[in-house]
Design an enzyme around this catalytic site. Structure first.
Site, PDB file in Angstrom:
ATOM      1  N   ASN A  73      34.915  38.754  48.313  1.00 37.40           N
ATOM      2  CA  ASN A  73      35.460  39.865  47.517  1.00 37.40           C
ATOM      3  C   ASN A  73      34.514  41.062  47.506  1.00 37.40           C
ATOM      4  OD1 ASN A  73      36.885  37.337  46.523  1.00 37.40           O
ATOM      5  ND2 ASN A  73      38.050  38.941  45.486  1.00 37.40           N
ATOM      6  N   ILE A  75      43.534  40.201  32.808  1.00 35.78           N
ATOM      7  CA  ILE A  75      43.327  39.070  33.706  1.00 35.78           C
ATOM      8  C   ILE A  75      44.678  38.412  33.962  1.00 35.78           C
ATOM      9  CG2 ILE A  75      42.378  36.731  33.886  1.00 35.78           C
ATOM     10  CD1 ILE A  75      39.901  37.705  32.439  1.00 35.78           C
ATOM     11  N   TYR A 106      49.045  38.394  54.243  1.00 38.44           N
ATOM     12  CA  TYR A 106      47.789  39.097  54.524  1.00 38.44           C
ATOM     13  C   TYR A 106      46.769  38.152  55.157  1.00 38.44           C
ATOM     14  CZ  TYR A 106      43.173  41.079  53.689  1.00 38.44           C
ATOM     15  OH  TYR A 106      41.874  41.513  53.853  1.00 38.44           O
TER      16      TYR A 106
END
Length: 299
Positions: free
Chosen positions: A167, A198, A138
């Site tokens: 982000n 997480i 990506y």
């Protein structure tokens, strides 16, 4: 009235762009609806269901004054498992639109890249001169798109400019999407009565930037700010640990659940924070702090 083509206009950033631009521009949205969302657009916005790799999309690009290219394969995880799919969308799709723009009379082509182009940082905060060493297909495909934009400016005189958002988050992130961002995943799980998960030990850091701030930067570039052929970071300059983020979300929900920890994700970057001095130099100023942004999402 100038004609603006917004690729991926049903998505998170694209939809906010539509909201603020449709009264001042003749807006066309190009989206293949791969997200599964149905178009819910203002009545004066044209919608074209198509893929950015098609010949019709290339022709459509040639017919507009401004192109804002937000459409992309955005999942790092999917790019790791399907690198050819990632490159086909992000490299050839971008190249197809640039070719269309080259045959038209484009005032500006705004390309939405990603901070994933940097890879693991050699220093923090990350400025635009930082080496680009992507850790995922990506990141590599987004960097390739940037390089094509820069080349089209230098070789053909096309007025391109790129941004590297860090982000992005907003109320329009879809927590049901398996490739959604960590914020929407945390919130989605808490709404289901489940603890946030997480991946890793929680010490990873990120620069979370509101989609509203990203849209502000794009509209600056559409209005002529910035230099053609350049790239600009878009972030807040603030650093948040992932375990701190999870705790903030728990606090807003008034939840006492424990955080669940799992093995790190492959290709994930350990630390990231932006230097936005260059963006500030053309008038950008982030307005949404993380707590306020999270409250907007959670309600």
């Amino acid at each position: 009235m100038k004609k603006v083509l917004i690729t991926g206009g049903i998505g998170q950033v694209g939809s906010y762009l539509v909201d603020i631009m449709h009264d001042s521009y003749e807006v066309t949205v190009l989206d293949n609806l791969s997200s599964g969302k149905e178009p819910d657009l203002p009545s004066n916005v044209s919608f074209v269901k198509d893929d950015i790799r098609s010949s019709d999309a290339r022709e459509l690009a040639s017919q507009n004054d401004i192109i804002i290219h937000t459409a992309a394969q955005i999942s790092v995880a999917r790019s790791m498992s399907e690198p050819l799919f990632d490159a086909d969308n992000n490299v050839f799709g971008t190249l197809n639109l640039l070719e269309g723009a080259r045959s038209g009379d484009i005032e500006r082509f705004v390309y939405i890249s990603s901070a994933a182009v940097y890879g693991n940082p050699q220093y923090l905060p990350i400025d635009e001169k930082h080496p680009q060493d992507p850790m995922s297909p990506y990141g590599a495909s987004k960097l390739c798109g940037e390089k094509y934009c820069s080349m089209y400016h230098h070789a053909y005189g096309l007025p391109t400019v790129s941004i590297r958002p860090f982000n992005i988050y907003s109320p329009r992130q879809d927590p049901s999407n398996p490739y959604s961002g960590v914020i929407s995943k945390f919130i989605g799980r808490l709404r289901e009565g489940l603890p946030p998960v997480i991946f890793g030990d929680g010490s990873n850091t990120r620069d979370f930037v509101s989609a509203h701030d990203v849209v502000d930067m794009i509209t600056l570039l559409v209005s002529g700010a910035g230099k053609d052929g350049n790239v600009y970071n878009v972030g807040t300059g603030m650093v948040t640990r992932i375990d701190e983020l999870a705790q903030i979300v728990l606090d807003i929900f008034d939840s006492s659940m424990d955080i669940e920890y799992k093995d790190p994700m492959p290709g994930d970057i350990k630390h990231s924070s932006s230097c936005i001095t260059k963006a500030k130099g053309i008038g950008f100023e982030p307005k949404i702090d993380l707590y306020k942004g999270l409250e907007e999402i959670i309600g």
